[in-house]
Write a protein that holds these residues in place. Structure first.
Motif, PDB file in Angstrom:
ATOM      1  N   SER A  19       0.861  -1.175   0.000  1.00  0.00           N
ATOM      2  CA  SER A  19       0.000   0.000   0.000  1.00  0.00           C
ATOM      3  C   SER A  19       0.900   1.228   0.000  1.00  0.00           C
ATOM      4  O   SER A  19       1.597   1.499   0.988  1.00  0.00           O
TER       5      SER A  19
ATOM      6  N   ARG B 140      -1.773   0.540  -5.065  1.00  0.00           N
ATOM      7  CA  ARG B 140      -1.623  -0.819  -4.530  1.00  0.00           C
ATOM      8  C   ARG B 140      -0.776  -1.602  -5.526  1.00  0.00           C
ATOM      9  O   ARG B 140      -1.144  -1.714  -6.708  1.00  0.00           O
TER      10      ARG B 140
ATOM     11  N   GLU C 212      -3.605   8.315   3.527  1.00  0.00           N
ATOM     12  CA  GLU C 212      -3.002   8.026   2.215  1.00  0.00           C
ATOM     13  C   GLU C 212      -2.202   9.197   1.665  1.00  0.00           C
ATOM     14  O   GLU C 212      -1.138   9.016   1.061  1.00  0.00           O
TER      15      GLU C 212
END
Length: 352
Positions: A88, A93, A249
């Protein structure tokens, strides 16, 4: 035990808490059944990958290094996710090149239970599989020494519980009928996903417990034993929309995406951002959990001193306390990973 018993059939059901077993499953047992029933304590974090690695190698997490569903993989620059063997990286991904990349998850060098028994001449069969990919790195590490028989390739079969259990009963019966000396049949029955989605109340209605224990009674022979065991429990949670995995993220406070397992989350602050990251996390978590620094996991006895590959764990660790904790699976109605009674205590049933 194998000195007195030649054949052992294990049903390793994922995510059964001891309290659930006593309330909902125990009534399916008959008073005349001769059995031993006790509870085991799971590991920290109380999650599939960590607990089964400990059970099948005899090593605690700080000696094998499988610290959860996702953790920083040294040298990769990203957080590893074992279910689909990927990294990740922000919003990306990246699927790894297993087995050519030679990356190991279990770093203990301990033989698996299956390898030990196989060397002693026991025929070992493993029914079921871990992970969403085939082959899967963790699955292959844990099943080393056994002949593996995978379930139907349709992953949704795990949600059709009668059909799912029928596979294990049919294959187990065939292996027992084959004879051939000492034998271990290990059935990995992955009920974790079902419980995540529908909870224990629906599991009681949907899982054919009477069929399972009826199989045990029909197949009972001198020198043959059946075992039911689990790895961790689950507790109810209130589904929400806030998701730390998504929120970190692109957050400049963090070097890497969030890791951990369910109700235990690992955070990796960017250089010189640890205090600011901790302040943001405390505000986001509120009174639903506690935030620790990594070294406090050792101080509080959750890990022993000098854990192997401790860089895999984030510098900051959030542990869920209430059903409102923003877990890694915010849409689930049940979760696990933390240190509550419902997550840590699991059943062990021996039917000799």
């Amino acid at each position: 035990m194998l000195r007195e018993i030649d054949e052992v059939v294990v049903f390793a059901l994922d995510a059964l808490s001891f309290s659930y077993f006593m309330e909902a499953v125990h009534p399916f047992l008959h008073r005349e059944d001769k059995m031993f029933l006790g509870s085991l304590t799971s590991v920290f974090p109380a999650t599939t990958s960590t607990a089964w690695t400990s059970m099948l190698t005899g090593k605690p997490p700080w000696e094998h290094g499988v610290y959860g569903t996702s953790f920083l993989l040294e040298g990769s620059g990203g957080n590893y996710v074992w279910l689909n063997d990927s990294l990740s990286l922000g919003k990306e991904r990246v699927v790894l090149k297993y087995p050519s990349d030679r990356i190991r998850l279990n770093l203990s060098d301990a033989s698996t239970l299956f390898q030990i028994l196989s060397r002693d001449g026991v025929n070992v069969s493993y029914l079921g599989s871990h992970g969403l990919t085939a082959p899967n790195r963790l699955n292959d590490e844990l099943t080393a020494g056994a002949v593996q028989v995978r379930v139907c390739p349709d992953p949704e079969v795990k949600l059709r519980l009668h059909e799912y259990l029928d596979f294990f009963l049919k294959k187990s019966g065939e292996l027992l009928a084959a004879g051939g000396g000492k034998r271990l049949v290990w059935n990995y029955v992955d009920t974790d996903e079902y419980i995540h989605r529908y909870g224990y109340k629906m599991l009681t209605r949907a899982f054919p417990w009477e069929k399972l224990f009826g199989f045990w009674r029909r197949e009972k022979r001198p020198g043959r034993a059946f075992i039911l065991v689990s790895d961790h429990g689950q507790v109810p949670q209130r589904p929400g929309t806030f998701n730390f995995l998504r929120e970190t993220e692109t957050n400049p406070l963090f070097r890497y995406n969030t890791g951990g397992a369910g109700r235990v989350l690992y955070f990796y602050p960017a250089p010189d951002k640890a205090e600011e990251a901790a302040s943001w996390l405390r505000s986001s978590i509120g009174d639903t959990g506690i935030l620790l620094k990594k070294h406090q996991l050792v101080e509080y006895g959750l890990f022993s001193h000098s854990p192997i590959a401790f860089d895999r764990v984030g510098e900051l660790v959030a542990i869920g306390k209430t059903d409102r904790f923003p877990s890694a699976g915010p849409a689930f109605i049940s979760e696990h990973g933390s240190i509550t009674e419902g997550e840590m205590f699991v059943p062990l049933l021996l039917f000799p």
